[in-house]
Design a protein around this motif. Structure first.
Motif, short mmCIF file in Angstrom:
data_model
loop_
_atom_site.label_atom_id
_atom_site.label_comp_id
_atom_site.label_asym_id
_atom_site.label_seq_id
_atom_site.Cartn_x
_atom_site.Cartn_y
_atom_site.Cartn_z
N SER A 97 0.82 -1.21 0.00
CA SER A 97 0.00 0.00 0.00
C SER A 97 0.85 1.26 0.00
CB SER A 97 -0.92 0.01 1.22
OG SER A 97 -0.17 0.01 2.41
N ARG A 98 2.14 1.11 0.13
CA ARG A 98 3.02 2.27 0.23
C ARG A 98 3.96 2.33 -0.97
NH1 ARG A 98 4.98 1.55 6.55
NH2 ARG A 98 2.89 1.36 7.45
N GLY A 99 4.16 3.53 -1.49
CA GLY A 99 5.18 3.77 -2.50
C GLY A 99 4.89 3.08 -3.83
N ASP A 100 5.96 2.80 -4.55
CA ASP A 100 5.90 2.22 -5.88
C ASP A 100 5.68 0.71 -5.77
OD1 ASP A 100 6.76 0.96 -8.36
OD2 ASP A 100 7.43 2.97 -8.95
N ILE A 101 4.55 0.22 -6.29
CA ILE A 101 4.25 -1.21 -6.19
C ILE A 101 5.26 -2.02 -6.98
CG2 ILE A 101 2.56 -2.97 -6.83
CD1 ILE A 101 0.37 -1.00 -6.15
N GLY A 102 5.63 -1.54 -8.16
CA GLY A 102 6.61 -2.26 -8.97
C GLY A 102 7.93 -2.43 -8.26
N LEU A 103 8.36 -1.39 -7.54
CA LEU A 103 9.62 -1.47 -6.80
C LEU A 103 9.51 -2.49 -5.67
CD1 LEU A 103 12.46 -0.42 -6.24
CD2 LEU A 103 11.44 1.40 -4.83
N ALA A 104 8.38 -2.51 -4.96
CA ALA A 104 8.19 -3.48 -3.87
C ALA A 104 8.20 -4.91 -4.40
CB ALA A 104 6.89 -3.19 -3.15
N LEU A 105 7.59 -5.15 -5.55
CA LEU A 105 7.58 -6.48 -6.15
C LEU A 105 8.99 -6.89 -6.57
CD1 LEU A 105 4.38 -6.07 -8.35
CD2 LEU A 105 4.55 -7.47 -6.29
N THR A 106 9.72 -5.95 -7.16
CA THR A 106 11.10 -6.22 -7.59
C THR A 106 11.98 -6.57 -6.39
OG1 THR A 106 10.86 -4.74 -9.49
CG2 THR A 106 13.10 -5.25 -8.77
N GLU A 107 11.82 -5.81 -5.30
CA GLU A 107 12.62 -6.07 -4.10
C GLU A 107 12.29 -7.44 -3.50
OE1 GLU A 107 15.18 -4.25 -2.51
OE2 GLU A 107 15.13 -3.54 -4.60
N ARG A 108 11.03 -7.83 -3.55
CA ARG A 108 10.63 -9.14 -3.02
C ARG A 108 11.34 -10.26 -3.79
NH1 ARG A 108 7.93 -11.08 1.57
NH2 ARG A 108 7.21 -13.22 1.14
N LEU A 109 11.36 -10.14 -5.10
CA LEU A 109 12.01 -11.15 -5.93
C LEU A 109 13.51 -11.18 -5.68
CD1 LEU A 109 10.01 -10.55 -9.22
CD2 LEU A 109 10.01 -12.66 -7.89
N ARG A 110 14.10 -10.03 -5.46
CA ARG A 110 15.55 -9.97 -5.23
C ARG A 110 15.92 -10.53 -3.86
NH1 ARG A 110 19.04 -6.79 -2.67
NH2 ARG A 110 17.39 -5.32 -2.03
N GLU A 111 15.20 -10.09 -2.82
CA GLU A 111 15.57 -10.47 -1.46
C GLU A 111 15.18 -11.92 -1.14
OE1 GLU A 111 13.77 -7.63 1.08
OE2 GLU A 111 15.02 -5.96 0.38
N ARG A 112 13.98 -12.34 -1.56
CA ARG A 112 13.49 -13.66 -1.17
C ARG A 112 13.96 -14.76 -2.13
NH1 ARG A 112 9.26 -15.64 2.00
NH2 ARG A 112 9.69 -13.75 3.23
N HIS A 113 14.14 -14.42 -3.42
CA HIS A 113 14.40 -15.45 -4.42
C HIS A 113 15.68 -15.23 -5.20
CE1 HIS A 113 10.35 -16.88 -3.55
NE2 HIS A 113 9.93 -15.64 -3.70
N GLN A 114 16.43 -14.19 -4.87
CA GLN A 114 17.68 -13.87 -5.56
C GLN A 114 17.48 -13.77 -7.07
OE1 GLN A 114 17.76 -16.77 -3.19
NE2 GLN A 114 17.79 -14.97 -1.83
#
Length: 460
Positions: free
Chosen positions: A160-177
């Motif tokens: 719900s905060r900030g750029d949704i695309g950025l949050a999705l990208t960070e999830r893929l990077r941090e959780r799944h490398q």
């Protein structure tokens, strides 16, 4: 529904049996006499508004189940199926079908399901796409467990905060490398996205718009993190063909992705606060019109229901490539082709402009007051230069008066544009747009007069 003229005997009888109650016990909880309940169950008395409210308060009862016959298009849907030439010699009239539907709605639904599976041509109904769609409709396009899981994940990711695309990208990077890479069209000429595990990349086509990129990333997270939950739903379906299960599984992946981008509680609150203002909701959740339309058909959480929208996608030939009814009763939108009098066809020429039209089903008792429909043309895949479709959403006019797109629009029934379910299944007479005669009706010819339409017909 609460006008005192509703006959709901079979629905209430099934509720009583589900609760394992005698007529006397249920009557006591509803504060009515057992004899009155007996008459209601036998459809010899209507259900009053007070009894409906008592059913809601005493049991987990959805009042819309009273109109369960609309899952097959109501009386008109049944009449349309019995108009098949294979039944014409039986002389079954509308009054007889009305009695059949009122006294045995489940038997009528069983006939309709069998007819729809076999089809007018008599061929077996082994189409995997049709089977997948039937399973979605069996769930009424609401998968509660997936919605709750998506809502929890959205909260965890703070979408719900900030750029949704950025949050999705960070999830893929941090959780799944996994990194996200945008590639030129010539590198991904026939793909919207690709998972390259060797390079640890989620690769997206540069032709995708922002909303479609977000959806592809959410889809990847669904497949990586919620595979077991989604597969559990898919494995529970009874399919003859594994291709149907694969299609159903693919739909569930997309369902979860949309629920992640538009978490149930926050999305419903935004809908109610804005009067379901479609352009505002698109911007607020960074989604496409098609993604938004899909989501509107899924809002059926017990105790937290949204309005019952339907959604269809049609091409220039009027064929439906997608059709989701959810809790809606707009079965005219589930036919093979659409009526040319519906302004959904005009939306192709309106350059993405939202087209609003109030329509009614010609010669139908399915819904009194018609439907408010809203249509817009879209790129098929979300990529520039792809096939064009029109997405249409709609809702019963009686529920639409407070909607943002209904402001300034008269919803008097006299102002509705009559439409039908496609010429071959439409029995509306004297329609200047008719291009085919209706099935199951006898053509009439008058040597002394030429009518305004190419086909004139009589009773079945």
């Amino acid at each position: 529904m609460a006008d005192g003229n509703v006959r709901a005997g079979p629905a209430i009888r099934r509720l009583r049996k589900r609760e394992k109650l005698s007529q006397a016990a249920m009557a006591g909880r509803l504060s009515i006499s057992p004899s009155y309940l007996n008459l209601i169950e036998r459809n010899q008395r209507p259900v009053s508004a007070r009894v409906i409210m008592a059913l809601v308060e005493q049991f987990d009862f959805d009042p819309r189940s009273i109109r369960e016959d609309e899952s097959i298009g109501g009386l008109d849907g049944l009449v349309r199926r019995f108009a098949d030439e294979r039944f014409v010699d039986l002389g079954i009239d509308r009054e007889e079908l009305d009695e059949f539907l009122a006294t045995a709605p489940h038997a009528a639904a069983a006939f309709a399901r069998l007819y729809d599976n076999v089809g007018p041509g008599g061929d077996p109904g082994d189409d995997p796409l049709a089977a997948s769609r039937q399973e979605i409709e069996r769930w009424r396009n609401h998968f509660a467990d997936l919605d709750h899981a998506a809502e929890e994940l959205a909260d965890e990711m703070r979408l719900s905060r900030g750029d949704i695309g950025l949050a999705l990208t960070e999830r893929l990077r941090e959780r799944h490398q996994l990194s996200v890479r945008i590639l030129p069209q010539e590198v991904l000429p026939d793909s919207l996205s690709r998972l390259d595990l060797h390079a640890r990349q989620v690769q997206l086509s540069e032709m995708l718009g922002p909303a479609s990129r977000n959806f592809q990333l959410a889809l990847q997270i669904a497949q990586l993190e919620k595979r077991d939950e989604i597969m559990a739903v898919a494995q529970g379906a009874q399919f003859k063909d594994e291709a149907a299960r694969a299609l159903f599984k693919r739909y569930l992946d997309g369902y979860f992705a949309a629920a992640l981008l538009m978490p149930y509680g926050r999305f419903l609150r935004a809908c109610e606060a804005t009067g379901y203002d479609l352009p505002v909701l698109e911007r607020r959740f960074s989604v496409s019109f098609e993604q938004l339309a899909h989501r509107l058909t899924t809002l059926q959480r017990v105790g937290q229901r949204g309005l019952p929208f339907f959604m269809v996608r049609l091409d220039r030939a009027g064929q439906f490539s997608k059709s989701f009814m959810g809790a809606s009763t707009a079965r005219f939108a589930g036919e093979d082709v659409s009526c040319p009098l519906w302004d959904a066809h005009r939306a192709f020429e309106r350059g993405g402009e939202l087209v609003v039209q109030y329509v009614s089903l010609a010669d139908s008792s399915e819904v009194q007051g018609g439907w408010l429909t809203m249509m817009r043309s879209v790129e098929g895949s979300g990529a520039a230069g792809s096939a064009r479709f029109v997405i249409a959403v709609g809702i019963e006019a009686v529920l639409a008066s407070e909607l943002a797109q209904a402001r300034g629009l008269s919803l008097r029934s006299a102002n509705a544009q009559p439409i039908g379910p496609g010429c071959a299944r439409c029995h509306r007479e004297s329609c200047p747009q008719r291009s085919l005669p209706p099935r199951g009706r006898k053509l009439q010819f008058d040597r002394m007069r030429r009518g305004t339409t190419p086909f004139e017909f009589g009773d079945p």
